[in-house]
Write a protein that holds these residues in place. Sequence first.
Motif, PDB file in Angstrom:
ATOM      1  N   TYR A   1     -70.621 -11.696 -48.841  1.00  0.00           N
ATOM      2  CA  TYR A   1     -71.084 -12.384 -49.952  1.00  0.00           C
ATOM      3  C   TYR A   1     -69.611 -12.405 -51.009  1.00  0.00           C
ATOM      4  O   TYR A   1     -69.540 -13.443 -51.498  1.00  0.00           O
ATOM      5  CB  TYR A   1     -72.012 -11.851 -50.687  1.00  0.00           C
ATOM      6  CG  TYR A   1     -72.350 -12.435 -52.204  1.00  0.00           C
ATOM      7  CD1 TYR A   1     -73.211 -13.804 -51.928  1.00  0.00           C
ATOM      8  CD2 TYR A   1     -71.971 -11.862 -53.224  1.00  0.00           C
ATOM      9  CE1 TYR A   1     -73.464 -14.247 -53.296  1.00  0.00           C
ATOM     10  CE2 TYR A   1     -72.413 -12.556 -54.343  1.00  0.00           C
ATOM     11  CZ  TYR A   1     -73.122 -13.924 -54.388  1.00  0.00           C
ATOM     12  OH  TYR A   1     -73.482 -14.569 -55.655  1.00  0.00           O
TER      13      TYR A   1
ATOM     14  N   GLU B   1     -74.669 -17.475 -56.344  1.00  0.00           N
ATOM     15  CA  GLU B   1     -75.959 -16.849 -56.336  1.00  0.00           C
ATOM     16  C   GLU B   1     -76.877 -17.599 -55.714  1.00  0.00           C
ATOM     17  O   GLU B   1     -77.926 -17.352 -54.822  1.00  0.00           O
ATOM     18  CB  GLU B   1     -76.520 -15.801 -57.244  1.00  0.00           C
ATOM     19  CG  GLU B   1     -76.428 -14.301 -57.213  1.00  0.00           C
ATOM     20  CD  GLU B   1     -77.344 -13.736 -58.195  1.00  0.00           C
ATOM     21  OE1 GLU B   1     -76.558 -12.989 -59.101  1.00  0.00           O
ATOM     22  OE2 GLU B   1     -78.430 -13.950 -58.086  1.00  0.00           O
TER      23      GLU B   1
ATOM     24  N   ASN C   1     -74.174  -5.920 -52.034  1.00  0.00           N
ATOM     25  CA  ASN C   1     -74.577  -6.453 -53.322  1.00  0.00           C
ATOM     26  C   ASN C   1     -75.808  -5.735 -53.678  1.00  0.00           C
ATOM     27  O   ASN C   1     -76.912  -5.852 -52.913  1.00  0.00           O
ATOM     28  CB  ASN C   1     -74.884  -7.825 -53.294  1.00  0.00           C
ATOM     29  CG  ASN C   1     -74.983  -8.423 -54.494  1.00  0.00           C
ATOM     30  OD1 ASN C   1     -76.040  -8.272 -55.103  1.00  0.00           O
ATOM     31  ND2 ASN C   1     -73.901  -8.908 -55.328  1.00  0.00           N
TER      32      ASN C   1
END
Lengths: 194, 194
Positions: free
Chosen positions: B29, B56, B111
Amino acid sequence: MSIEKPRKSEIARNRILEAARRIFADDGYEHATIRAIAAEASINPSMVIRYYGSKEGLFAAVAKMDLKVASLAGVPVAQLGEALVGHALDRWDDPKDGAALAAMMRASISNEAARERIVAQFSEQVAGLFATMGPAAVQAAPFIATQMLGLAMARYIWRVPSIAALPKDLVVKQIGKAVQRYLDDAAEQQRKIL
Amino acid sequence: MSIEKPRKSEIARNRILEAARRIFADDGYEHATIRAIAAEASINPSMVIRYYGSKEGLFAAVAKMDLKVASLAGVPVAQLGEALVGHALDRWDDPKDGAALAAMMRASISNEAARERIVAQFSEQVAGLFATMGPAAVQAAPFIATQMLGLAMARYIWRVPSIAALPKDLVVKQIGKAVQRYLDDAAEQQRKIL
DNA sequence: GCATAATGCAAACAATCGTTTACTTTTTCA
DNA sequence: TGAAAAAGTAAACGATTGTTTGCATTATGC
């Protein structure tokens, strides 16, 4: 009293290293910032660079650890499964080793260079250990590795509630049994070949 | 010919989604950039934001997948171990599902927000599956999870040579056996309790 | 004690990234 | 067809990051 002359900032160096270990472990390599590490070590960010060269150099200092597999040398084959799992949990539950392991684990997933280095390093140590246990252990090693790595990830990185909450001795007993069976299965298969 | 009116850039939207899936899976990510995704989709980065709101939001679109565990419903208990492992490998070897899984796996490690969401999502689906298999399966679930997650990590994320190189049927047989034993052990223990 | 080197800091540099803005081109449809 | 909406682009904004620079402060050794 011989080669310990040029040291006065050794304290600062260690403070940086401790802060780096914690932050790399908690936040991962990319998320960890030199500024945050310096702040936790109560020092200027430029000093971190001066002492460790770069962010990568700092991480390399954190990632220096061995799995201490030598302590498994004398374990009887029949108890190897539980011994392996117990030893792994001991490493992870140790504050210093656990933080280093978490930092390496995280970095090996987010950073390609770290991945290659760490996979190679672990493979070598694990292969060395299993080589001393005979051909059956070598054959079982890949399967055992998946079980041990999955346990570490689920319990210490993902912290899956139903796994992180399990008491240590139950984990050692249950997963140790599974590891032992990988070894026993491989041993039996080796016997058939002869 | 009813509700498909306002669509002409659906092609661009899908190109973006495919590019995002690949790049999120390969780079993780944080390492994946909107610029790189836009470049691979041959479109301007600002369009990615317009269509998906934010980085996101784009990831959330990629991470929409279920484990398709319904197909394991009718499997006899004695073959559940191999069936579980075989099904997992099928998901991972499927290009689309495999990329989504890799993206989610990587993001859940780097994350914190993604970790909570993905751990919860997986736990729910897995718990639902095992609940249909009786109390023994529920008891064995955490241990099975460590084995399956470790297999996925070692084979598809870390790509540990000695594990990634194993033929699929051997993995299904060997690790399926280990999973089956977790189920059988739990079943026997349940029997003792009664 | 004093020159010198090590230690420390504040500030800026340069690059990257997600996102926004202003504007042009294309598509849609009444 | 022609006007409004959608699709598209280039450029910049603002924030963050690793790292460098210039200068002060402190410790060290002769």
